[in-house]
Motif scaffolding. Sequence first.
Motif, short mmCIF file in Angstrom:
data_model
loop_
_atom_site.label_atom_id
_atom_site.label_comp_id
_atom_site.label_asym_id
_atom_site.label_seq_id
_atom_site.Cartn_x
_atom_site.Cartn_y
_atom_site.Cartn_z
N PRO A 71 0.85 -1.19 0.00
CA PRO A 71 0.00 0.00 0.00
C PRO A 71 0.89 1.24 0.00
O PRO A 71 2.00 1.22 0.53
N THR A 72 0.42 2.30 -0.61
CA THR A 72 1.22 3.52 -0.65
C THR A 72 0.93 4.42 0.54
O THR A 72 1.64 5.38 0.76
N SER A 73 -0.11 4.10 1.30
CA SER A 73 -0.38 4.85 2.53
C SER A 73 -0.99 3.89 3.55
O SER A 73 -1.49 2.83 3.21
N LEU A 74 -0.95 4.28 4.81
CA LEU A 74 -1.50 3.42 5.86
C LEU A 74 -3.01 3.23 5.72
O LEU A 74 -3.53 2.19 6.09
N GLN A 75 -3.71 4.21 5.17
CA GLN A 75 -5.16 4.05 4.96
C GLN A 75 -5.44 2.94 3.96
O GLN A 75 -6.45 2.24 4.05
N ASP A 76 -4.54 2.77 2.99
CA ASP A 76 -4.74 1.74 1.97
C ASP A 76 -4.47 0.34 2.49
O ASP A 76 -4.82 -0.64 1.84
#
Length: 167
Positions: free
Chosen positions: A35-40
């Motif tokens: 994932p490119t961000s923690l939300q992803d």
Amino acid sequence: MYARHVYETQPQKFAAMEAVWETDSYVPEYIIAFPTSLQDLLDPRAKEIFGIGIPGGASWLASGGDPQATIRGLSEFEGPQPPVAIVFWTFRMMVALGFWFVLLALWGNYRWWRGELLEDDLLHKALMVSTPLGILAVEFGWIVTEVGRQPWVIQGVLKTSAGVSPG
């Protein structure tokens, strides 16, 4: 063979392991997915943001050899879905650890073949650090097995809600 068995007996789990939302053919098998961000991290649909896959690989695994095979997507299953993000990421971590163990075995065999097994301090450190990883790999496999089959205790026969004893 095991991937085909899972697809034939628990197609919803297989779709969750590969995060296949819509029925499709020539589905890639993601070897690396980040994932490119923690939300992803909790959104397995975002796995394609950064992923390296084998085109048709998941279809090949599900069918036992046909990269054009169709995989039934999660949207076609009625009722609740398994927690896809958990199943998707733990499956990848389990497989990554399996590849690490194969690499360690090849490294150790190479050093043994060269007669330098006892002199390789880096190999010894890698083996020592990797000792608890076997337990972790088993736990990841257990999570994929148990969480991936939800909401079923026995696929298509007994739901988890009906399999819980009163009290």
